[in-house]
Design a protein around this motif. Structure first.
Motif, PDB file in Angstrom:
ATOM      1  N   GLN A   1       0.836  -1.190   0.000  1.00  0.00           N
ATOM      2  CA  GLN A   1       0.000   0.000   0.000  1.00  0.00           C
ATOM      3  C   GLN A   1       0.873   1.242   0.000  1.00  0.00           C
TER       4      GLN A   1
ATOM      5  N   HIS B   1      -7.516   4.432  14.153  1.00  0.00           N
ATOM      6  CA  HIS B   1      -8.717   4.148  13.363  1.00  0.00           C
ATOM      7  C   HIS B   1      -8.491   2.874  12.550  1.00  0.00           C
ATOM      8  N   PRO B   2      -9.443   1.950  12.546  1.00  0.00           N
ATOM      9  CA  PRO B   2      -9.233   0.673  11.854  1.00  0.00           C
ATOM     10  C   PRO B   2      -9.108   0.797  10.335  1.00  0.00           C
ATOM     11  N   GLN B   3      -9.538   1.920   9.770  1.00  0.00           N
ATOM     12  CA  GLN B   3      -9.449   2.092   8.319  1.00  0.00           C
ATOM     13  C   GLN B   3      -8.227   2.908   7.898  1.00  0.00           C
ATOM     14  N   VAL B   4      -7.323   3.196   8.860  1.00  0.00           N
ATOM     15  CA  VAL B   4      -6.151   4.028   8.581  1.00  0.00           C
ATOM     16  C   VAL B   4      -4.881   3.197   8.741  1.00  0.00           C
TER      17      VAL B   4
ATOM     18  N   THR C   1      -2.904  -4.230   6.659  1.00  0.00           N
ATOM     19  CA  THR C   1      -3.643  -5.436   6.284  1.00  0.00           C
ATOM     20  C   THR C   1      -3.916  -5.492   4.795  1.00  0.00           C
TER      21      THR C   1
ATOM     22  N   ARG D   1      -6.286  -3.622   3.550  1.00  0.00           N
ATOM     23  CA  ARG D   1      -7.698  -3.241   3.430  1.00  0.00           C
ATOM     24  C   ARG D   1      -7.983  -1.832   3.932  1.00  0.00           C
ATOM     25  N   GLU D   2      -6.955  -1.106   4.377  1.00  0.00           N
ATOM     26  CA  GLU D   2      -7.173   0.251   4.888  1.00  0.00           C
ATOM     27  C   GLU D   2      -7.567   1.201   3.749  1.00  0.00           C
ATOM     28  N   MET D   3      -8.480   2.116   4.046  1.00  0.00           N
ATOM     29  CA  MET D   3      -8.942   3.087   3.048  1.00  0.00           C
ATOM     30  C   MET D   3      -8.025   4.300   2.966  1.00  0.00           C
TER      31      MET D   3
ATOM     32  N   LEU E   1     -11.421  12.897  10.076  1.00  0.00           N
ATOM     33  CA  LEU E   1     -11.976  11.654   9.538  1.00  0.00           C
ATOM     34  C   LEU E   1     -12.927  11.954   8.380  1.00  0.00           C
TER      35      LEU E   1
ATOM     36  N   LEU F   1     -13.680   8.795   6.054  1.00  0.00           N
ATOM     37  CA  LEU F   1     -13.680   7.644   6.938  1.00  0.00           C
ATOM     38  C   LEU F   1     -14.894   7.636   7.858  1.00  0.00           C
ATOM     39  N   GLU F   2     -15.257   6.455   8.309  1.00  0.00           N
ATOM     40  CA  GLU F   2     -16.353   6.328   9.257  1.00  0.00           C
ATOM     41  C   GLU F   2     -15.990   7.016  10.570  1.00  0.00           C
TER      42      GLU F   2
END
Length: 295
Positions: free
Chosen positions: A3, A27-30, A64, A66-68, A195, A200-201
């Motif tokens: 990534q 944050h789980p998406q970062v 992972t 899968r992070e945005m 965010l 992001l959520e």
């Protein structure tokens, strides 16, 4: 899956970038780089932390896949004339986050950080301030200084020209400008704003611990050697693929302390230096900064 970053937390120094980077990394998406400040794209600077594409890629290898939002936080990129163009040549749709602080307070904080890191050998901020021109020419530098740009306490925090350059290159819609005072006073609100900017959520962290508090070396005479040793160790660790640090060396060599207050006459000198730029900066970002650069 490799990534690469799509957002950059680019400065300014001592304005809360380390804290915001830490909160974002929760944050789980970062996916946030390790180290936080690769300083890879500022090729007009006297230094870099990560020096090759291979090592830069390693800075993001702990994700992972899968992070945005993938980001890094080199706080000299705003001051650099070349970092943002270099980034946009590689990531044309990159987003940029900027944190700004009262330049009198920020420049003083940077001075004491340089003292702690062993890069500043002039023992009064006022004397170091008056040595800036000589240092820009390569004179009056400590043998241990490896970040010459960090000694430019005035230019580093005259924000309007830096913001103009950033807006011209990236466009305002892809730049989020935040204030250190807001981050300090309502951390969660600034976190939610960031965010949203990154798409992001929204999540709310259980707590927003204080990051990067004022530091003082336990053994000032040895601090330059210790810091250069840590720098070398960091590069060796990255070359070997080690990803995490427990921060033990910093905790052992550092204690926290309050900084001495500025002399009133010198504070007035700093305020006069920054005042016009503060006005222009406020106009650029649409914020009332009249509380900044006061005597």
């Amino acid at each position: 899956m490799q990534q690469w970053p799509n957002f950059f937390l680019i400065g300014a120094p001592k304005c809360g970038t380390t804290a915001l980077a830490y909160y974002l990394s929760q944050h789980p998406q970062v996916l946030f780089s390790r180290p936080k400040e690769p300083h890879f794209f500022n090729d007009d600077f006297s230094y870099s932390i990560v020096e090759s594409w291979k090592d830069y890629a390693r800075s993001f290898s702990h994700g992972t896949g899968r992070e945005m939002a993938v980001g890094e936080g080199s706080n000299g990129y705003l001051y650099s004339c070349r970092a943002v163009p270099n980034i946009l040549n590689w990531v044309p749709e990159a987003r940029f986050i900027v944190l700004l602080r009262d330049p009198v307070e920020a420049s003083c904080s940077l001075y004491w950080y340089n003292i702690w890191e062993g890069m500043e050998d002039i023992k009064s901020f006022e004397s170091a301030w008056h040595a800036q021109s000589a240092r820009a020419e390569g004179r009056r530098l400590s043998r241990w200084n490896w970040k010459r740009e960090n000694l430019q306490y005035g230019p580093m925090f005259t924000y309007s020209e830096q913001l103009d350059r950033l807006f011209n290159h990236a466009g305002r819609e892809r730049v989020l400008v935040l204030l250190y005072d807001d981050l300090k006073e309502d951390t969660d609100a600034v976190y939610q704003q960031t965010l949203g900017f990154l798409g992001l959520e929204p999540i709310h962290l259980p707590s927003y611990e204080r990051i990067n508090a004022s530091k003082k070396a336990r053994w000032p005479v040895f601090q330059p050697i210790l810091q250069r040793g840590l720098q070398w160790a960091g590069k060796t660790k990255r070359a070997m693929g080690w990803k995490r640090s427990l921060g033990l060396a910093t905790r052992i060599t550092t204690r926290h302390s309050k900084r001495p207050p500025l002399d009133p006459a010198f504070r007035a000198e700093l305020a006069a230096y920054f005042r016009e730029d503060v006005g222009r900066t406020g106009e650029l970002i649409g914020r009332d900064l009249s509380g900044w650069a006061r005597e």
